[in-house]
Enzyme design. Sequence first.
Site, PDB file in Angstrom:
ATOM      1  N   HIS A 229      24.800  42.055  37.387  1.00 19.25           N
ATOM      2  CA  HIS A 229      26.013  41.315  37.789  1.00 19.25           C
ATOM      3  C   HIS A 229      26.470  41.789  39.161  1.00 19.25           C
ATOM      4  CE1 HIS A 229      29.812  39.114  36.361  1.00 19.25           C
ATOM      5  NE2 HIS A 229      30.118  39.572  37.567  1.00 19.25           N
TER       6      HIS A 229
ATOM      7  N   HIS B 142      27.536  39.961  42.985  1.00 18.40           N
ATOM      8  CA  HIS B 142      27.718  38.778  43.840  1.00 18.40           C
ATOM      9  C   HIS B 142      27.208  39.122  45.239  1.00 18.40           C
ATOM     10  CE1 HIS B 142      30.400  36.750  40.883  1.00 18.40           C
ATOM     11  NE2 HIS B 142      30.634  38.013  40.524  1.00 18.40           N
TER      12      HIS B 142
ATOM     13  N   GLU C 151      37.507  38.099  31.373  1.00 18.66           N
ATOM     14  CA  GLU C 151      37.999  39.004  32.430  1.00 18.66           C
ATOM     15  C   GLU C 151      39.491  38.687  32.594  1.00 18.66           C
ATOM     16  OE1 GLU C 151      36.661  38.091  36.415  1.00 18.66           O
ATOM     17  OE2 GLU C 151      37.035  40.112  37.157  1.00 18.66           O
TER      18      GLU C 151
ATOM     19  N   ASP D 209      29.650  44.295  40.320  1.00 16.57           N
ATOM     20  CA  ASP D 209      30.385  43.065  40.645  1.00 16.57           C
ATOM     21  C   ASP D 209      30.436  42.823  42.166  1.00 16.57           C
ATOM     22  OD1 ASP D 209      31.669  40.791  39.750  1.00 16.57           O
ATOM     23  OD2 ASP D 209      33.582  41.744  39.327  1.00 16.57           O
ATOM     24  N   ASP D 210      31.343  43.495  42.858  1.00 13.60           N
ATOM     25  CA  ASP D 210      31.523  43.328  44.316  1.00 13.60           C
ATOM     26  C   ASP D 210      31.807  44.720  44.888  1.00 13.60           C
ATOM     27  OD1 ASP D 210      31.906  40.201  44.241  1.00 13.60           O
ATOM     28  OD2 ASP D 210      33.342  40.991  42.786  1.00 13.60           O
TER      29      ASP D 210
HETATM   30  N1  ADE Z   1      33.546  36.297  42.146  1.00 12.24           N
HETATM   31  C1  ADE Z   1      33.299  37.483  42.703  1.00 12.24           C
HETATM   32  N2  ADE Z   1      33.785  38.462  41.923  1.00 12.24           N
HETATM   33  C2  ADE Z   1      34.349  37.889  40.849  1.00 12.24           C
HETATM   34  C3  ADE Z   1      35.013  38.359  39.685  1.00 12.24           C
HETATM   35  N3  ADE Z   1      35.215  39.664  39.465  1.00 12.24           N
HETATM   36  N4  ADE Z   1      35.466  37.463  38.808  1.00 12.24           N
HETATM   37  C4  ADE Z   1      35.295  36.166  39.022  1.00 12.24           C
HETATM   38  N5  ADE Z   1      34.672  35.667  40.085  1.00 12.24           N
HETATM   39  C5  ADE Z   1      34.202  36.517  41.000  1.00 12.24           C
HETATM   40 ZN    ZN Z   2      31.559  38.774  38.863  1.00 11.10          ZN
END
Ligand code: ADE
Ligand code: ZN
Length: 330
Positions: free
Chosen positions: A12, A14, A195, A273-274
């Site tokens: 996961h 992005h 989430e 995630d990011d």
């Molecule tokens: N896009 C990038 N990060 C995200 C996240 N944590 N939740 C939903 N969309 C996303």
């Molecule tokens: Zn995400």
Amino acid sequence: MSMRDFPKLELHLHLEGAAPPAFIRGLAREKSVDISGVFGADGGYAFRDFGHFLQVYEAATSVLTTPEDYARLVTAVLEESAANGVIYSEVFLSPDFCGGSDVAAWREYLHAMQEAAARAEARDGIVLRGVVTCIRHFGPERARAPALCAAETAGAFITGFGIAGDETAGRPRDFTWSFDLAREAGLRLTAHAGEWGGPVSVREAIADLGVERIGHGVRAAEDPRLVDQLAETGVVLEVCPGSNVALGLYPSWQRHPIQTLRERGVRVTVSTDDPPFFRTSMVREYEELARAFGWEAGDFLEIARNALDAAFCDADTKGRLADRLKDHPT
Ligand code: ADE
Ligand code: ZN
């Protein structure tokens, strides 16, 4: 055991969300675009809350305008992941940001990204596979174009389809057309849920979209019957604890439900995630989990095996990754 050296599989991530701030600043400078508002005083990304995070994310992404930009981004992101001991990375790719979800443009972006990924694999041994993503707050009509891009390019590299963005916008069933198309094209399915939405959001993503994995899914912990269902059916959660803590979903790592979910028999994995947005990395995730829950080598091996089982890549690739897990002394 060194946290860095432990072989990790990330499901996961992005792609735009993994862009180092210096990389985005450099592109903005090259293109004479002013996006200074996305950065804080320390040079990192700055946002107030999840809604603002999505705005900052899209503003930072606006400087990525060509296939070459995306190739450079893949190179930078995989270099960082490999430095964190990641051997396999499943990355969310958004045709909406890569040529406006036009199939011909998407093919050009994809070609550039695939070449960059092949170079990274030859250099560092890290394997990348792509999960095409539509964006929930852009609405169900706009989700059809990325689904078509995904269906047109499904194969060994593009292995899945998913949905990200603001989970409070619309309902999963609004997106069935796109998910049905992707499934018929042979793609594996995942959806962000649980989430910002509660257990109902997770139930609906499973029932209405037929996904086999859930992005985050942690709010399922609020409903014991749903937890039992996840454990019984083997739906895998792509858990991103550092992201959840950074966005204020939980007040601390100790209060994060990942350990409870695991103890209740849910198959969990760990991702970032990011990472630069949430000031994390795969090594930091592992270190914080070890600190919060006393996780040791055996726990991390279980997490890596869960990710390997749930990965959307083909059997050959899985076999090669399994050998690398087996070879690692724990
Ligand atoms: N896009 C990038 N990060 C995200 C996240 N944590 N939740 C939903 N969309 C996303
Ligand atoms: Zn995400």
